[in-house]
Design an enzyme around this catalytic site. Structure first.
Site, short mmCIF file in Angstrom:
data_model
loop_
_atom_site.label_atom_id
_atom_site.label_comp_id
_atom_site.label_asym_id
_atom_site.label_seq_id
_atom_site.Cartn_x
_atom_site.Cartn_y
_atom_site.Cartn_z
N SER A 94 0.83 -1.21 0.00
CA SER A 94 0.00 0.00 0.00
C SER A 94 0.86 1.26 0.00
O SER A 94 0.50 2.26 -0.63
CB SER A 94 -0.97 0.00 1.18
OG SER A 94 -0.27 -0.01 2.40
N SER A 95 2.00 1.24 0.68
CA SER A 95 2.89 2.41 0.70
C SER A 95 3.40 2.74 -0.70
O SER A 95 3.60 3.91 -1.03
CB SER A 95 4.08 2.16 1.63
OG SER A 95 3.65 2.01 2.95
N GLU A 121 4.66 -6.36 -13.26
CA GLU A 121 4.20 -5.43 -14.29
C GLU A 121 4.04 -4.07 -13.63
O GLU A 121 3.08 -3.83 -12.91
CB GLU A 121 2.87 -5.89 -14.87
CG GLU A 121 2.92 -7.28 -15.48
CD GLU A 121 2.00 -8.25 -14.75
OE1 GLU A 121 1.12 -7.81 -14.00
OE2 GLU A 121 2.17 -9.45 -14.94
N GLN A 138 4.16 -7.84 -1.67
CA GLN A 138 4.04 -8.87 -0.64
C GLN A 138 3.43 -10.13 -1.23
O GLN A 138 2.55 -10.06 -2.09
CB GLN A 138 3.22 -8.34 0.54
CG GLN A 138 1.90 -7.74 0.19
CD GLN A 138 1.33 -6.93 1.35
OE1 GLN A 138 1.64 -7.16 2.49
NE2 GLN A 138 0.46 -5.99 1.02
N TYR A 151 1.70 -27.10 -10.77
CA TYR A 151 2.19 -26.38 -11.94
C TYR A 151 3.65 -26.78 -12.11
O TYR A 151 4.50 -26.37 -11.33
CB TYR A 151 2.05 -24.88 -11.66
CG TYR A 151 2.54 -23.95 -12.73
CD1 TYR A 151 1.77 -23.67 -13.85
CD2 TYR A 151 3.77 -23.31 -12.61
CE1 TYR A 151 2.19 -22.78 -14.81
CE2 TYR A 151 4.20 -22.41 -13.57
CZ TYR A 151 3.41 -22.15 -14.67
OH TYR A 151 3.84 -21.26 -15.62
#
EC number: 3.5.4.30
Length: 173
Positions: A94-95, A121, A138, A151
């Site tokens: 968020s920062s 991206e 994160q 996978y």
């Protein structure tokens, strides 16, 4: 369900691998990953989904690198991650978002069994100087209900660096 930070640590070395690992980057329900020291930009302005799109690598100098608005930059995490039985997910911090830098625009969903570096991206709304080693995003882990295939042979599995889009390979099938 999402694993707590303590559960992420408990599963390290077995079902979860994060290398290098720094205990100070463990959050209540995630782990902060850092930006490597290089970026990639595509050579062409116009990209074609059916064609291989190549780019050039840019080394992020110690004094940082200024990102331009409305331009796509591909970066990657410094950390290699692997998970055997959890679904890894990636979100920008968020920062970082509050500075107008969007880190993982669309593809933050990983697969059970993914192993590699995360290609980021990156897109900004105004010029911003970035630095290698910054805690940029994160990773968090979801449990899977039921038996899941791993996978193992995907086009981005066990990558070594920044991965441009390999969508063109889907058209070759």
């Amino acid at each position: 369900m999402i694993l707590s930070g303590k559960e992420i640590v408990r599963h390290l070395g077995n079902e979860i691998e994060i290398k290098p690992f720094d205990p100070s980057r463990v959050n209540p329900n995630s782990y902060n990953l850092t930006l490597s020291d290089e970026l990639m930009v595509y050579d062409n302005y116009e990209l074609d989904m059916k064609k291989k799109n190549v780019g050039k690598l840019i080394k992020i100098p110690k004094e940082g690198y200024l990102l331009e608005p409305n331009k796509l930059y591909l970066g990657r995490t410094h950390e290699f991650t692997r998970t055997e039985c959890f679904v890894p997910m990636l979100e920008g911090r968020s920062s970082i978002g509050r500075l107008g830098l969007f880190i993982h625009v669309t593809a933050g969903f990983g697969d059970v069994g993914f192993a590699g570096y995360w290609t980021l991206e990156m897109f900004c709304v105004q010029p911003i100087r970035i630095y290698a080693g910054v805690e940029i995003c994160q990773i968090y882990f979801h449990t899977v209900l039921g038996e899941a295939d791993k996978y193992t042979s995907g086009k981005y599995q066990n990558n070594k660096g920044i991965q441009p889009s390999l969508l063109y390979k889907d058209f070759e099938k």
